[in-house]
Design a protein around this motif. Sequence first.
Motif, PDB file in Angstrom:
ATOM      1  N   ASN A 285       0.333  20.331  24.712  1.00 50.68           N
ATOM      2  CA  ASN A 285      -1.121  20.095  24.639  1.00 50.68           C
ATOM      3  C   ASN A 285      -1.563  19.652  23.242  1.00 50.68           C
ATOM      4  OD1 ASN A 285      -2.101  20.833  27.358  1.00 50.68           O
ATOM      5  ND2 ASN A 285      -1.000  22.699  26.857  1.00 50.68           N
TER       6      ASN A 285
ATOM      7  N   LEU B 100       0.914  30.520  21.370  1.00 47.08           N
ATOM      8  CA  LEU B 100       1.150  29.188  21.942  1.00 47.08           C
ATOM      9  C   LEU B 100       1.082  29.207  23.467  1.00 47.08           C
ATOM     10  CD1 LEU B 100       4.083  27.916  19.690  1.00 47.08           C
ATOM     11  CD2 LEU B 100       1.693  27.195  19.645  1.00 47.08           C
ATOM     12  N   ARG B 101       1.452  30.350  24.053  1.00 50.96           N
ATOM     13  CA  ARG B 101       1.413  30.463  25.519  1.00 50.96           C
ATOM     14  C   ARG B 101      -0.005  30.341  26.059  1.00 50.96           C
ATOM     15  NH1 ARG B 101       6.093  33.625  26.120  1.00 50.96           N
ATOM     16  NH2 ARG B 101       5.120  35.515  25.322  1.00 50.96           N
TER      17      ARG B 101
ATOM     18  N   GLU C  58      -4.682  28.189  17.882  1.00 53.16           N
ATOM     19  CA  GLU C  58      -4.686  27.412  16.634  1.00 53.16           C
ATOM     20  C   GLU C  58      -3.964  28.169  15.517  1.00 53.16           C
ATOM     21  OE1 GLU C  58      -8.472  25.536  15.631  1.00 53.16           O
ATOM     22  OE2 GLU C  58      -8.108  26.218  13.574  1.00 53.16           O
TER      23      GLU C  58
ATOM     24  N   ILE D  83       3.910  34.347  17.440  1.00 53.93           N
ATOM     25  CA  ILE D  83       3.514  32.935  17.544  1.00 53.93           C
ATOM     26  C   ILE D  83       3.641  32.453  18.987  1.00 53.93           C
ATOM     27  CG2 ILE D  83       4.074  30.596  16.794  1.00 53.93           C
ATOM     28  CD1 ILE D  83       5.166  31.811  14.194  1.00 53.93           C
ATOM     29  N   THR D  84       4.702  32.907  19.632  1.00 54.53           N
ATOM     30  CA  THR D  84       4.945  32.437  21.006  1.00 54.53           C
ATOM     31  C   THR D  84       3.835  32.903  21.955  1.00 54.53           C
ATOM     32  OG1 THR D  84       6.386  34.350  21.256  1.00 54.53           O
ATOM     33  CG2 THR D  84       7.451  32.242  20.832  1.00 54.53           C
TER      34      THR D  84
ATOM     35  N   VAL E 232      -2.239  28.374  25.116  1.00 55.24           N
ATOM     36  CA  VAL E 232      -2.800  27.033  24.928  1.00 55.24           C
ATOM     37  C   VAL E 232      -2.984  26.368  26.281  1.00 55.24           C
ATOM     38  CG1 VAL E 232      -2.341  24.737  24.015  1.00 55.24           C
ATOM     39  CG2 VAL E 232      -1.743  26.737  22.684  1.00 55.24           C
ATOM     40  N   GLY E 233      -4.079  25.615  26.410  1.00 56.46           N
ATOM     41  CA  GLY E 233      -4.284  24.750  27.564  1.00 56.46           C
ATOM     42  C   GLY E 233      -4.566  25.449  28.868  1.00 56.46           C
TER      43      GLY E 233
ATOM     44  N   ARG F 152      10.466  26.889   8.328  1.00 56.31           N
ATOM     45  CA  ARG F 152       9.912  26.026   9.387  1.00 56.31           C
ATOM     46  C   ARG F 152       9.176  24.838   8.775  1.00 56.31           C
ATOM     47  NH1 ARG F 152       8.389  31.019  11.867  1.00 56.31           N
ATOM     48  NH2 ARG F 152       6.264  30.818  11.073  1.00 56.31           N
TER      49      ARG F 152
ATOM     50  N   VAL G 101      -0.378  27.742  15.955  1.00 57.86           N
ATOM     51  CA  VAL G 101       0.092  26.430  15.491  1.00 57.86           C
ATOM     52  C   VAL G 101       0.214  26.416  13.970  1.00 57.86           C
ATOM     53  CG1 VAL G 101      -0.498  23.974  15.330  1.00 57.86           C
ATOM     54  CG2 VAL G 101      -0.821  25.195  17.493  1.00 57.86           C
ATOM     55  N   PHE G 102      -0.786  26.962  13.296  1.00 57.85           N
ATOM     56  CA  PHE G 102      -0.730  27.039  11.825  1.00 57.85           C
ATOM     57  C   PHE G 102       0.554  27.737  11.392  1.00 57.85           C
ATOM     58  CE2 PHE G 102      -4.618  26.013   9.285  1.00 57.85           C
ATOM     59  CZ  PHE G 102      -5.329  25.378  10.291  1.00 57.85           C
ATOM     60  N   ARG G 103       0.831  28.843  12.064  1.00 56.86           N
ATOM     61  CA  ARG G 103       2.018  29.614  11.667  1.00 56.86           C
ATOM     62  C   ARG G 103       3.294  28.867  12.042  1.00 56.86           C
ATOM     63  NH1 ARG G 103       1.785  35.360  13.746  1.00 56.86           N
ATOM     64  NH2 ARG G 103       3.628  35.497  12.425  1.00 56.86           N
ATOM     65  N   ALA G 104       3.276  28.185  13.191  1.00 59.52           N
ATOM     66  CA  ALA G 104       4.469  27.445  13.606  1.00 59.52           C
ATOM     67  C   ALA G 104       4.813  26.361  12.586  1.00 59.52           C
ATOM     68  CB  ALA G 104       4.244  26.822  14.980  1.00 59.52           C
ATOM     69  N   ILE G 105       3.809  25.688  12.058  1.00 58.70           N
ATOM     70  CA  ILE G 105       4.113  24.584  11.135  1.00 58.70           C
ATOM     71  C   ILE G 105       4.355  25.070   9.703  1.00 58.70           C
ATOM     72  CG2 ILE G 105       2.874  22.909  12.549  1.00 58.70           C
ATOM     73  CD1 ILE G 105       0.648  22.892  10.479  1.00 58.70           C
TER      74      ILE G 105
END
Lengths: 388, 240
Positions: free
Chosen positions: B104, A384-385, A288, A380-381, A387-388, B94, A291-295
């Motif tokens: 996901n 994200l890796r 999470e 970040i990567t 996840v799921g 970004r 994701v925060f950082r990605a957006i």
Amino acid sequence: MRWLALIWKSLLRSRRRTLLIVGSLVLSVFTVAVLQSLLTTLDSVTNNPNSGNRLAVRHKSGITQMLPRSYETYLRQQPEVETVCALQWFGGYYQDPRNFFANFASDETTIFQTFREEFGLSSITEAQVKEYLRDGAGCIVGETLALKNGWKVGDVVPLTGTIFPINPRLTIRLIFKSSRPSDENVMHFHYKVLEEGVPRMKGLTGAFWVRVHRPEDIPRLIDRVDRHYANSAYETLTETESAFNLAFVKMLGNISAIIQGITIAVVLAILIVTANTMGTAIRERGPEIAVFRAIGFSASRVLSLLLAEGVLLVALGAALGILLAQAAAGGVRGALGAVMPFFADFEITSATALLCLVGALAVGLLSTFIPAYAATRRPITDGLRSVG
Amino acid sequence: MNANAFDLGEGEPIITLRGIAKSYWRETLEIPVLQGIDLEIPSGAFVALMGPSGSGKTTLLNLVAGIDRPTGGTLEVCGHELNDLDDDELAAWRNAHVGFIFQNYNLVPVLTAFENVELALLLTGLGRRARRERVAEALDLVNLTDKQWNYPRQLSGGQEQRVAIARAIVTDPDLLVADEPTGALDAKNAEEVLGLMSRLNTEMGKTIVMVTHDPKAAHQARHQIHLEKGVLDRAVEVNR
């Protein structure tokens, strides 16, 4: 949605975990607040601002040994001395042994002058004092004690002795007000009630309270009195009132060190528990955070949000803990204030509350910062890796 | 095949990659993932990055999206030389220029659909009312207005991905990056999501770069770029 709402919702992610950590914080802050307040209360016993110009003269062997009342004459003759009051702990109770409070046989002619700050002399009239002096079976009580027992001037209070085998019936002649509640949980009655009721106490007293003109004369006077009675049958130990009270408190053991030790243990335990919980909570949110950082959330902003969560959590726990301690303090005052008068002053002061709050916030920041910093510095990567 | 020979159509390039390389290090062992990538993608393109596992397509997508940095070469995306930006500047970039769609969905479970979409707008300085309007528009676009107060756990997979798409477009970015956007969806929902992405490209002019294994998904793109062992292998224009 506002930032605070975001922080609050994040806190409620795992309600059980949040509840448990808040619960442990409440208990810890409660414990620390109560213990620190106990220290403050004991400290006020030994640092009574009114004690500065009073001395206690007692038997060198201990407070259970008696001194001849004739010593009073010598003490009065000292140029530094303003007044002398013989005082003996009576240790009686009213109606029920659980209804125990501080009561003393004291020299009625000098008690008011010796303890004039405690009696709030400005609120006592000369007529009231005369009425007390006139009635040999009279007594004076503090307002807190009178209110607790529903007493008023003129009431007869039967006391049951626990140390001395007499049960005096005393008539309340004066109810006094004082600046400190602990000073109002006290009863004094005429010394001769004790002397006449207990023949072995005739001409003896547990201690003399000496009021001096100037505090700076105290060291010289202490030295002179103790030298005067050295090698006599009743050697004296003269000390400041603060030192006397300190010795009394020390009979309970090295309370201060014990309390400080417990406080440190509690703080360390809660620091470890909070750090572990926050660390786990933050690690679970790795994806999470990514994701925060990605957006577009910067690492420092995410760090701020996580720290805010930690701080809000501990602030909540600390505030509840302090409130609980405040409630408990009222109970302590009611239950113990009469038995040990200094507990009548027991309260969670704003300084103690602030100390607990600041300490808790420091725990929150410390326990959150390291896992939060590590999480926000993770690529970040990587986040994200997972996840799921 | 030389990447420069790829014809992705006319138009001002929104993505320009020059000699891009990316390696990972495992202790002292260098593991090259991408090597010598030269590529221009014009504004308004819909590109599917394809290739076998380990070919470097997700790494390339991450570099284009500014969530990873190359170990060699330069990349200019949406008018910014990404190598020149520090981490905070890159985060702000970004937020302004890129919308993310993940396999996901990656919605925040404690926030409603509305709040998830609003999340990226918290950084824009827009007022509450303006944010609400933008979120409402985005949710309307993905046809989820009636589910806006639902939490992710109360939504189907397809609906979650549509919320994620709404979150990606709410800041009106120039570029959408999608990593296997249909990978966790059944055929019907995958079709819906792909149709939505197609609309975003054709009707709203969004440039889309999508990593996929799925030939059906790749067929929605206008170009397919194939990677093989970290190098560009071939580009294919999709005939529909």
